[in-house]
Design a protein around this motif. Structure first.
Motif, PDB file in Angstrom:
ATOM      1  N   GLY A 141      12.157 -12.636  22.677  1.00 41.42           N
ATOM      2  CA  GLY A 141      13.063 -13.274  24.458  1.00 41.42           C
ATOM      3  C   GLY A 141      14.137 -13.554  23.858  1.00 41.42           C
ATOM      4  N   MET A 142      13.884 -14.416  22.089  1.00 45.78           N
ATOM      5  CA  MET A 142      15.179 -14.516  21.735  1.00 45.78           C
ATOM      6  C   MET A 142      16.165 -13.824  20.963  1.00 45.78           C
ATOM      7  N   THR A 143      17.384 -13.454  21.265  1.00 40.15           N
ATOM      8  CA  THR A 143      18.240 -12.618  20.097  1.00 40.15           C
ATOM      9  C   THR A 143      19.251 -13.764  19.451  1.00 40.15           C
ATOM     10  N   PHE A 144      19.514 -13.928  17.869  1.00 39.90           N
ATOM     11  CA  PHE A 144      20.600 -14.203  17.951  1.00 39.90           C
ATOM     12  C   PHE A 144      20.968 -13.487  17.013  1.00 39.90           C
ATOM     13  N   VAL A 145      22.963 -12.831  17.529  1.00 40.22           N
ATOM     14  CA  VAL A 145      24.253 -12.578  17.577  1.00 40.22           C
ATOM     15  C   VAL A 145      24.471 -12.995  16.586  1.00 40.22           C
TER      16      VAL A 145
END
Length: 425
Positions: free
Chosen positions: A312-316
């Protein structure tokens, strides 16, 4: 051009040999590496052939929608995809698309380029982003083969560097039959280097057309409390792991999928994960995560859609160091809330749009990241951010691909190269 050819002829092959030896000594030997880079065993496909070149994973992934569009229009086409890295070649092969052959790109010497072109005999060459190798483009165009450049990026620094060699720059721009820049500044810079304006197509950002895979296998923990750290580099994993350990102590339901940019760094990243004392599993060892797995090391190629779909969350990543950050389009396409560091120069317009829309969160320290993870571990917040991100990044006009597809259609029809001129496409 003659000086460039002399330098590459003298130093290119020895540099390749030294590189191959260094990789072998460190246990990272590239299968078929030297033979492919020197074009000693080039592919020899039958029927109509298209050559597509992308630097590595990110550029190639951005071109997937384009590749699918081409193959759907030309089902009998052979597509030779070259990259500068073995991981890029592996990604191309992992798609298992009909007619697709993956290879390491030939080194930009006269002999290797000539051998490759003689064997492959492409009807056209498609170059993704900024892979403007002089020998490759000049020899291809000299054979009457049209060269297309898609999503071309030209920074101010690159423009200054090319301007120091106006002769080579002009040979390159003269070889290009059709170019779409990924932003207006890049288009202007290509014109300043000599590209004829009537060979310039509409602005086209390939990453905006990212196509997720259908229904990837589900993960055994809730999506809303799962963070993906996508395409991490050295110096970033330590910050991410410190932040996750802190956030997980506050919210035990949190899970982390850690996907390093280069799977060959797996052993190094395993040591960093082990230092946290948190339970983990490693994908390359065939280990599937369980509900009790806190950190999953996704150290394989070709499975990023599964990780995006499960987070649900992505650190790019690439944004906490000086690498310019990776694209935000993949997590946006999957409806994953986007976090990133301060260095996003590679996709600055996209991140500016996200920031203006309140559709991403910028962090600089482990403390910042931990606080953001805790706040964003909420399905309703993630949904709101994902919708804003999709809106912010939807400015790319799908019609901008049509002039390229029309020009390519002409090239593949077997008409003379002059008929592929963009003004007539």
């Amino acid at each position: 051009m003659w000086l460039y050819r002399l330098i590459l002829a003298l130093f290119g092959p020895p540099a390749l040999l030294l590189r191959a030896g260094r990789l072998a000594l460190t246990g990272r030997a590239e299968p078929r590496g030297l033979a492919e880079r020197l074009a000693l065993s080039p592919p020899r496909p039958n029927g109509p052939v298209l050559w597509l070149h992308a630097a590595s994973n990110g550029e190639l992934a951005s071109a997937k929608a384009t590749i699918l569009a081409i193959l759907s229009r030309h089902p009998g086409l052979s597509l030779v995809v070259t990259t500068n890295t073995a991981t890029g070649r592996t990604l191309a092969e992992s798609w298992r698309l009909p007619g697709l052959v993956g290879r390491l790109a030939p080194v930009d010497t006269w002999g290797a380029t000539r051998r490759f072109l003689q064997a492959v005999r492409p009807a056209a060459l498609i170059v993704i982003e900024n892979e403007l190798w002089p020998e490759r483009l000049v020899q291809t165009a000299a054979r009457g083969i049209p060269v297309f450049v898609l999503g071309a990026r030209m920074s101010a620094g690159s423009e200054r560097a090319w301007a120091r060699f106006p002769g080579i720059a002009r040979r390159i721009t003269d070889a290009i039959a059709w170019l779409s820049a990924q932003d207006r500044d890049s288009a202007r810079r290509f014109e300043s280097l000599g590209l004829n304006k009537d060979r310039l197509g509409p602005v086209l950002n390939l990453k905006a057309a990212f196509v997720p895979d259908d229904a990837p296998a589900a993960l055994p923990f809730p999506r809303a409390t799962t963070l993906l750290a996508a395409s991490t580099h050295p110096g970033e994993e330590e910050v991410i792991l410190t932040a996750f350990a802190s956030a997980q102590a506050s919210n035990p339901g949190l899970r982390l999928i850690l996907a390093p940019r280069h799977p060959r760094r797996s052993a190094e990243v395993v040591r960093l994960i082990a230092d946290t004392g948190l339970s983990f599993a490693v994908r390359s060892k065939g280990q599937e995560p369980t509900a009790q797995t806190l950190i999953y090391l996704a150290d394989t190629m070709g499975e990023m859609d599964r990780w995006y779909a499960g987070a649900g969350m992505t650190f790019v990543a690439g944004s906490l160091t000086d690498r310019g950050g990776h694209t935000p389009y993949e997590p946006a396409a999957h409806g994953s809330a986007i976090l990133h560091g301060p260095d996003v120069t590679n996709s600055a317009p996209a991140y500016a749009a996200l920031q203006a829309a309140g559709a991403s969160v910028q962090v600089e320290t482990a403390r910042d990241l931990a606080a953001a993870i805790i706040r964003l571990a909420d399905a309703s917040i993630q949904k709101e951010m994902a919708e804003k991100a999709r809106d912010a990044l939807s400015a790319a006009d799908p019609a901008s691909m049509r002039p390229f597809l029309a020009a390519l259609e002409t090239a593949l029809s077997g008409k003379p190269a002059a008929d592929v001129h963009p003004a007539r496409a």
